[in-house]
Design a protein around this motif. Sequence first.
Motif, PDB file in Angstrom:
ATOM      1  N   GLU A  49       0.824  -1.205   0.000  1.00 55.59           N
ATOM      2  CA  GLU A  49       0.000   0.000   0.000  1.00 55.59           C
ATOM      3  C   GLU A  49       0.860   1.256   0.000  1.00 55.59           C
ATOM      4  O   GLU A  49       0.586   2.217  -0.712  1.00 55.59           O
ATOM      5  CB  GLU A  49      -0.859   0.022   1.279  1.00 55.59           C
ATOM      6  CG  GLU A  49      -1.873  -1.077   1.377  1.00 55.59           C
ATOM      7  CD  GLU A  49      -2.696  -0.926   2.641  1.00 55.59           C
ATOM      8  OE1 GLU A  49      -2.135  -1.109   3.743  1.00 55.59           O
ATOM      9  OE2 GLU A  49      -3.885  -0.594   2.547  1.00 55.59           O
ATOM     10  N   TYR A  50       1.893   1.217   0.839  1.00 55.76           N
ATOM     11  CA  TYR A  50       2.647   2.436   1.081  1.00 55.76           C
ATOM     12  C   TYR A  50       3.362   2.941  -0.175  1.00 55.76           C
ATOM     13  O   TYR A  50       3.555   4.144  -0.344  1.00 55.76           O
ATOM     14  CB  TYR A  50       3.640   2.215   2.229  1.00 55.76           C
ATOM     15  CG  TYR A  50       4.283   3.490   2.718  1.00 55.76           C
ATOM     16  CD1 TYR A  50       3.508   4.601   3.036  1.00 55.76           C
ATOM     17  CD2 TYR A  50       5.665   3.593   2.853  1.00 55.76           C
ATOM     18  CE1 TYR A  50       4.090   5.775   3.471  1.00 55.76           C
ATOM     19  CE2 TYR A  50       6.258   4.764   3.288  1.00 55.76           C
ATOM     20  CZ  TYR A  50       5.460   5.855   3.589  1.00 55.76           C
ATOM     21  OH  TYR A  50       6.046   7.021   4.014  1.00 55.76           O
ATOM     22  N   HIS A 110       2.292   3.354  -2.978  1.00 52.09           N
ATOM     23  CA  HIS A 110       1.419   4.231  -3.771  1.00 52.09           C
ATOM     24  C   HIS A 110       1.341   5.632  -3.166  1.00 52.09           C
ATOM     25  O   HIS A 110       0.732   6.520  -3.743  1.00 52.09           O
ATOM     26  CB  HIS A 110      -0.020   3.706  -3.815  1.00 52.09           C
ATOM     27  CG  HIS A 110      -0.145   2.343  -4.416  1.00 52.09           C
ATOM     28  ND1 HIS A 110       0.280   2.059  -5.685  1.00 52.09           N
ATOM     29  CD2 HIS A 110      -0.644   1.192  -3.918  1.00 52.09           C
ATOM     30  CE1 HIS A 110       0.041   0.783  -5.943  1.00 52.09           C
ATOM     31  NE2 HIS A 110      -0.513   0.236  -4.883  1.00 52.09           N
ATOM     32  N   ASP A 111       1.895   5.815  -1.976  1.00 53.04           N
ATOM     33  CA  ASP A 111       1.655   7.059  -1.241  1.00 53.04           C
ATOM     34  C   ASP A 111       2.699   8.118  -1.550  1.00 53.04           C
ATOM     35  O   ASP A 111       3.873   7.815  -1.775  1.00 53.04           O
ATOM     36  CB  ASP A 111       1.671   6.760   0.261  1.00 53.04           C
ATOM     37  CG  ASP A 111       1.012   7.872   1.040  1.00 53.04           C
ATOM     38  OD1 ASP A 111      -0.221   7.904   1.047  1.00 53.04           O
ATOM     39  OD2 ASP A 111       1.732   8.713   1.610  1.00 53.04           O
ATOM     40  N   ARG A 112       2.258   9.375  -1.526  1.00 52.30           N
ATOM     41  CA  ARG A 112       3.195  10.470  -1.791  1.00 52.30           C
ATOM     42  C   ARG A 112       4.262  10.572  -0.701  1.00 52.30           C
ATOM     43  O   ARG A 112       5.385  10.985  -0.962  1.00 52.30           O
ATOM     44  CB  ARG A 112       2.444  11.799  -1.905  1.00 52.30           C
ATOM     45  CG  ARG A 112       1.786  12.012  -3.260  1.00 52.30           C
ATOM     46  CD  ARG A 112       1.937  13.443  -3.781  1.00 52.30           C
ATOM     47  NE  ARG A 112       1.434  14.443  -2.864  1.00 52.30           N
ATOM     48  CZ  ARG A 112       0.145  14.769  -2.748  1.00 52.30           C
ATOM     49  NH1 ARG A 112      -0.764  14.167  -3.478  1.00 52.30           N
ATOM     50  NH2 ARG A 112      -0.229  15.706  -1.910  1.00 52.30           N
ATOM     51  N   HIS A 171      -7.406   9.070   7.552  1.00 52.87           N
ATOM     52  CA  HIS A 171      -6.329   8.802   6.593  1.00 52.87           C
ATOM     53  C   HIS A 171      -5.819   7.369   6.640  1.00 52.87           C
ATOM     54  O   HIS A 171      -5.035   6.961   5.785  1.00 52.87           O
ATOM     55  CB  HIS A 171      -5.180   9.792   6.801  1.00 52.87           C
ATOM     56  CG  HIS A 171      -5.532  11.191   6.371  1.00 52.87           C
ATOM     57  ND1 HIS A 171      -5.582  11.551   5.051  1.00 52.87           N
ATOM     58  CD2 HIS A 171      -5.892  12.286   7.079  1.00 52.87           C
ATOM     59  CE1 HIS A 171      -5.939  12.836   4.961  1.00 52.87           C
ATOM     60  NE2 HIS A 171      -6.133  13.301   6.177  1.00 52.87           N
ATOM     61  N   ARG A 202      -2.245   3.402   3.076  1.00 48.79           N
ATOM     62  CA  ARG A 202      -2.359   4.241   1.891  1.00 48.79           C
ATOM     63  C   ARG A 202      -3.002   5.503   2.452  1.00 48.79           C
ATOM     64  O   ARG A 202      -4.183   5.527   2.702  1.00 48.79           O
ATOM     65  CB  ARG A 202      -3.320   3.532   0.930  1.00 48.79           C
ATOM     66  CG  ARG A 202      -3.194   3.923  -0.492  1.00 48.79           C
ATOM     67  CD  ARG A 202      -4.334   3.293  -1.281  1.00 48.79           C
ATOM     68  NE  ARG A 202      -4.703   4.162  -2.377  1.00 48.79           N
ATOM     69  CZ  ARG A 202      -5.517   5.194  -2.262  1.00 48.79           C
ATOM     70  NH1 ARG A 202      -6.096   5.458  -1.120  1.00 48.79           N
ATOM     71  NH2 ARG A 202      -5.771   5.956  -3.301  1.00 48.79           N
ATOM     72  N   PHE A 203      -2.183   6.518   2.719  1.00 49.03           N
ATOM     73  CA  PHE A 203      -2.641   7.573   3.616  1.00 49.03           C
ATOM     74  C   PHE A 203      -3.569   8.588   2.953  1.00 49.03           C
ATOM     75  O   PHE A 203      -4.313   9.283   3.624  1.00 49.03           O
ATOM     76  CB  PHE A 203      -1.433   8.293   4.239  1.00 49.03           C
ATOM     77  CG  PHE A 203      -0.655   7.388   5.164  1.00 49.03           C
ATOM     78  CD1 PHE A 203      -0.976   7.316   6.505  1.00 49.03           C
ATOM     79  CD2 PHE A 203       0.363   6.577   4.693  1.00 49.03           C
ATOM     80  CE1 PHE A 203      -0.287   6.474   7.360  1.00 49.03           C
ATOM     81  CE2 PHE A 203       1.055   5.717   5.536  1.00 49.03           C
ATOM     82  CZ  PHE A 203       0.725   5.675   6.872  1.00 49.03           C
ATOM     83  N   SER A 204      -3.520   8.692   1.632  1.00 48.06           N
ATOM     84  CA  SER A 204      -4.329   9.732   0.997  1.00 48.06           C
ATOM     85  C   SER A 204      -5.810   9.409   1.208  1.00 48.06           C
ATOM     86  O   SER A 204      -6.204   8.245   1.232  1.00 48.06           O
ATOM     87  CB  SER A 204      -3.971   9.863  -0.486  1.00 48.06           C
ATOM     88  OG  SER A 204      -4.726   8.985  -1.264  1.00 48.06           O
TER      89      SER A 204
END
Length: 443
Positions: free
Chosen positions: A299-300, A302-304, A370, A389-391
Motif C-alpha cells: 500500500e505504502y 502508492h503514497d506520496r 487517513h 495508503r494515507f491519501s
Amino acid sequence: MKKLLFWLFFILLVVAAFIYGNMPKIAPYYKQLTKPRVGLNLDLQPKEQKEAHFVGSGKCKECHKEHYHDWKASMHSKMIQVIAKDPKAVVADFSRLPEDADFTLKEAVYTIGGKFKQRYMIPATINGKSDFRLGNYQWNSQTKKWQHFKPYKYWYHDSYPHDNKQFPTSTTCDGCHFTGFMATGKRVEPAIACENCHGPGSKHAEDPNSPVFKASLVDPIRTNEVCFQCHMRNRDKRIETEHATAKELWMTATDYPKGYAPGKPLISYKLPAPFAPGKETKEFWANGAAKKNRTQGNEYIHDRMYQHGITCINCHDPHKLTNTAQKPQGNAACMKCHSFGSIIGPHQDTLEQHTHHKAGSKGSLCIECHMPKTGRHTGKSPLTVRSHRFSFTYPAQTKAYGMPPETNACFACHKDKTLDQLQDDLKKWGNLEWEKLESPHIR
Ligand code: HEC
Ligand code: HEC
Ligand code: HEC
Ligand code: HEC
Ligand code: HEC
Ligand code: HEC
Ligand code: HEC
Ligand code: HEC
C-alpha cells in the motif's frame, strides 16, 4: 562600537530565533528527504559483512543492552515461541479444539503469532526432508474461536497438495518468521531478531569497527526494504525471471524473498503481489488499499509520503515498534512533521477547519480519516487492519471502486448515512478538489 556590535548580535539572535520558531516542523527531515537516490538495483550490504554469518541476538545483547531490551519487549521477538519453553505462549483454548483437528497441543512445537490469530507448527517429513506443517485449525484471538485453516489456499494453490500434512512451512512461512532463514535456509533463532534487519553479525561482534547494515544510512526508498522483505505480499520471483507457472513450482513455490539479506537489492529477490489501479484482486481493493494483513509495503508504495522519502521508521521505532494499533500516539504521531498551514499540509489554519469535527471528537483523529480499516486478518475476523495508503478516499471513490461502504472512513462512523450523503457533506464543507467534485477520478 562595542555597544553597536552587541545590538547587532542581539537583533541577529532575535531574527534567528524567530526563523527557527517558524520553521515548518518538517525542516529537520530536510537532509533525509533530499538524499540522492541510489537506485533499487544497487547492493548496499557492507563488503566486510559478506563474509559474516548469523550469530543470534544473545551475542548482540552483550554490547547493546538497551536495543536488546526494547526489541525483546516488542512483538517481533514473540512471533515464534517454543511451547515447551513457555507454555503460556499458547493463547488458544485447546479444550475446545474441534474433533476433526489433525493435531494436538502435545505435537505442536512452535506457536506462530497470537495477537490476531495463532497457528501451530508441527514437525513433519515432507518431500523426504524434515520440515514443519501447520495444523488444520487456527485460533482467532479476535473472535476467541477455532476456525479452519487451509494454508494452500493462496496464490500457490497449484503448487502444493491440498493437504495440511503435505504442506511445508519452510518455503511458505519460515523466511519471514525466523531469523536467518530467508538468507541462509537455517533457522538461526525463532522470531524476528536483530540480524533480520542488520544482516549477519559475526564479524561485527568480533570487531565492532567491522560494519553491519543500518537501514537509515541509505537513501529513504531503500531504507524501507528491511521492512518490505516481510511486510509486503509477494510471489515467487521465478514467476518473473523464468516465467514459471505455479504448477511448475510444484513443492518449491516460495512466498518470501529467498536469499535476501539487509542491504542487498530487494528487487532482485522479490516480486510484489500484482496490483493495477482500478482492478480489485484477492489481496487489494481497486484503490490499492489492502483487504488483508502484512500488506503495509504494497500500500505504502502508492503514497506520496513514500515517494518523497518518508520511511516506515519515521513513524515506527524499529526496536520498540511503537506506534502500533495497541498504543496509538494519537495525532502527535502525524504532527511531529505536519502542522496546520504548513507547506506539506494540512492547508487549513486549525484542526477544526481541516476536519470539520470538534477538536476533541474522534472525527478529528488523523488516522480515522487517513488510515481507515480496510482489511481483515482472516475471512472471519473483524475489519481491523488499517490501510497504509494515507491519501483520503472519498465516499464517491469508495462507491465507484466497488468497495464495501464500511471501508470508507466517513461511513465507518456514520453508518446511518449513505455514501452519497457523506459525499454531499464534504461538498458543503468545500473539502473537495475539482476533479473529485462529480467524477471520482479513477481508472
Ligand atoms: C563486542 C561488542 C559488540 C557486539 C557483540 C555487537 N556490537 Fe554492535 N556495536 C558495538 C559498538 C562499540 C558500536 C559502535 C561502533 C561505531 O560507532 O562505529 C556498534 C554499533 C552497532 C550498530 C550501528 C552501526 C552504524 O553504522 O551506526 C549496529 C546496527 C549494531 N552495532 C548492531 C549489532 C548487532 C545486530 C549485533 C549482533 C549481531 C551487534 N551489534 C553486536 C559493539 C558491539
Ligand atoms: C525490525 C528491524 C530491526 C530489528 C529487529 C533490530 N533493529 Fe536495530 N535498527 C534498525 C533500524 C532501521 C535502525 C536505524 C534506526 C535509526 O537510525 O533511526 C537500527 C539501529 C540500530 C542501532 C544503531 C543505533 C544508532 O543510534 O545509530 C543499533 C546499535 C541496533 N539497531 C542494534 C540492534 C540490536 C542489538 C537488535 C536486536 C536486539 C536490533 N537492533 C534489532 C532495525 C532493526
Ligand atoms: C523478518 C520479517 C520481518 C521484518 C524484517 C520486519 N517485520 Fe515487523 N513484523 C513481522 C511479523 C511476523 C510481525 C507480527 C509479530 C507478532 O504478531 O508476534 C510483525 C509486527 C510488526 C508490527 C506490529 C507490532 C505490534 O505490536 O502489533 C510493527 C509496527 C512492525 N512489525 C513494523 C516493522 C518495521 C517498521 C520493520 C522494518 C524496520 C519491520 N517490522 C520489519 C515481521 C517482520
Ligand atoms: C513475506 C513474509 C511472510 C510470509 C511468507 C508469511 N508471513 Fe505471517 N506475517 C508476516 C508479517 C509481516 C506479519 C505481521 C504484519 C501484519 O499482520 O500485518 C505476519 C502475521 C502473521 C500472523 C499473525 C500474528 C499475530 O500475532 O496475530 C500469523 C498467525 C502468521 N503471520 C502466520 C503465517 C503462516 C502460517 C505463514 C505460512 C503459511 C505465513 N504467516 C507466511 C509475514 C509473513
Ligand atoms: C505516516 C506514518 C506511518 C508510516 C510511514 C508507516 N506506518 Fe505503520 N502504522 C502507523 C500508525 C499510526 C499505526 C497504528 C494505527 C492504530 O493505532 O490503529 C500503524 C500500524 C502498523 C502496523 C500494525 C498493524 C496492526 O494491525 O496492528 C504495522 C505492522 C505497521 N504499521 C507496519 C508498517 C510498515 C512495515 C511501514 C512501512 C512500509 C509502515 N508501517 C509505515 C503509521 C505509519
Ligand atoms: C474528518 C476526516 C479527516 C481527518 C480527521 C483528518 N483529515 Fe486530513 N484530509 C481530509 C480530507 C477530506 C482531505 C482532502 C484530501 C484531498 O484533497 O484529496 C485531507 C487532506 C490532508 C492532507 C493533504 C494536504 C491538504 O491540506 O489537502 C494532509 C497532509 C492531511 N490531510 C493531514 C491530516 C492530519 C495530519 C490530520 C490529523 C491532525 C488529518 N489530516 C485529519 C480529511 C481528514
Ligand atoms: C516523518 C514526517 C512525517 C510524518 C510522521 C507524517 N507525515 Fe504525512 N507527509 C509528510 C511529507 C513530507 C508529506 C508531503 C509529501 C508530498 O507532498 O509529496 C506528507 C504528506 C501527507 C499527505 C498527503 C499526501 C498523500 O499521499 O496523501 C497525507 C494525507 C499525510 N501526509 C498524512 C499523514 C498522517 C495521517 C500521518 C500520521 C499517521 C502522517 N502523515 C505522518 C511527512 C510526514
Ligand atoms: C472516527 C469517527 C468519525 C469519522 C471518521 C468521521 N466522523 Fe463525522 N462525526 C463523528 C462524531 C463523533 C460526530 C459528532 C460530534 C462532532 O465531532 O462534531 C460527527 C459529526 C459529523 C457531522 C455533523 C453531524 C451530523 O451527523 O450531521 C457531519 C456532517 C459529519 N460528521 C460528516 C462526516 C464526514 C463527511 C466524514 C468523512 C470525511 C466523517 N464525518 C468522518 C465521528 C466521525
